[in-house]
Scaffold this motif. Structure first.
Motif, PDB file in Angstrom:
ATOM      1  N   ARG A 100      -0.210   3.236  -3.206  1.00 22.78           N
ATOM      2  CA  ARG A 100      -1.405   4.013  -2.886  1.00 22.78           C
ATOM      3  C   ARG A 100      -1.569   5.191  -3.834  1.00 22.78           C
ATOM      4  O   ARG A 100      -0.613   5.781  -4.312  1.00 22.78           O
ATOM      5  CB  ARG A 100      -1.363   4.465  -1.417  1.00 22.78           C
ATOM      6  N   ALA A 136       0.829  -1.201   0.000  1.00 25.44           N
ATOM      7  CA  ALA A 136       0.000   0.000   0.000  1.00 25.44           C
ATOM      8  C   ALA A 136       0.865   1.253   0.000  1.00 25.44           C
ATOM      9  O   ALA A 136       0.560   2.241  -0.687  1.00 25.44           O
ATOM     10  CB  ALA A 136      -0.932   0.000   1.214  1.00 25.44           C
ATOM     11  N   ALA A 181      -5.471  -0.739  -0.491  1.00 22.27           N
ATOM     12  CA  ALA A 181      -4.530   0.120  -1.213  1.00 22.27           C
ATOM     13  C   ALA A 181      -3.320  -0.648  -1.736  1.00 22.27           C
ATOM     14  O   ALA A 181      -2.512  -0.093  -2.490  1.00 22.27           O
ATOM     15  CB  ALA A 181      -4.066   1.268  -0.318  1.00 22.27           C
ATOM     16  N   ASP A 194      -6.963   6.529  -2.756  1.00 25.53           N
ATOM     17  CA  ASP A 194      -6.752   5.644  -1.611  1.00 25.53           C
ATOM     18  C   ASP A 194      -6.530   6.456  -0.335  1.00 25.53           C
ATOM     19  O   ASP A 194      -7.088   6.143   0.721  1.00 25.53           O
ATOM     20  CB  ASP A 194      -5.531   4.744  -1.834  1.00 25.53           C
TER      21      ASP A 194
END
Length: 233
Positions: free
Chosen positions: A105, A101, A145, A109
């Motif tokens: 991201r 993530a 994410a 997100d």
């Protein structure tokens, strides 16, 4: 035989029964060990017994329901072995998802994560179900994410099955210190993800899980002790 293009009513009702029965088991509405009154459930949901039985078979395959030789069904008992297995998989997978993530991201997100963070409250008995639900929602924004569909699906199932143990951990004695450390860790994890600091985000996620409510539940189930250590969720 059903004509082509005609909705399969049985599948539809079986899916409804499955979803509702699974929800009741995971959120504690049907406690571990409780007997399932199949005809009463069918009447309550305004359907025949057939889709209810199909739902029970599906949930038996997932390990959430036990069926004896007389076809009686009960909600599966909770135990240290299952709790530890769920915990070990989460400990292996979720920190890796948080690291991804941090690398992947998007601005969207971040907006979703910040919104979920704003709903967080400390996971204590005072907040109860509200705290657990907000906590689960925030963690999902982190691993979503990662943009890894296999990880997301696996963690969704893992989080759902772990809910029974989180609720057990929540009901155990909390100790003298308030559970605020984990609340702050959520903010720190989000900052690390936003900063794309994958290594530190992964390390913090691991620490967070190691001190989770599930970990406390495992301690109590294995040692049969009434008072676990102070924990996060």
């Amino acid at each position: 035989m059903t004509a082509p293009g005609t909705p399969n009513v049985f599948s539809s009702k079986a899916d409804v029964a499955y979803a509702e029965l699974r929800r009741l088991i995971l959120n504690g509405g049907l406690p571990a060990g409780s007997r399932l009154a199949q005809y009463e459930l069918a009447e309550q949901w305004r359907m025949s017994i057939t889709p209810v039985r199909e739902a029970i078979r599906r949930l038996s395959g997932e390990g959430l329901i036990e069926i004896d030789n007389h076809k009686d069904a009960r909600v599966s008992a909770i135990g240290a072995d299952e709790a530890r297995q769920l915990f070990e998989v989460r400990l292996a997978l979720e920190p890796a998802a948080v690291a991804l993530a941090a690398e992947r991201r998007t601005d969207d997100d971040i907006a979703v994560m910040k919104s979920a963070l704003s709903q967080l409250v400390p996971v204590t008995r005072e907040w109860g179900e509200e705290g657990l639900c907000a906590h689960s929602a925030f963690h999902r924004t982190l691993y979503v994410a990662s943009h890894n569909d296999v990880m997301i699906k696996t963690l969704d199932d893992l989080w759902a099955k772990s809910d029974r143990y989180r609720r057990l951990g929540l009901m155990l004695p909390a100790g003298d210190e308030p559970r605020i450390i984990d609340f702050n860790q959520h903010h720190q994890m989000l900052e690390l993800v936003i900063d794309r600091n994958a290594a530190e985000a992964q390390a913090l996620a691991r620490l967070h899980i190691e001190n989770s409510l599930t970990a406390s539940a495992i301690d109590a189930l294995e040692d049969d002790l009434p008072a676990p250590r102070s924990a996060s969720a």
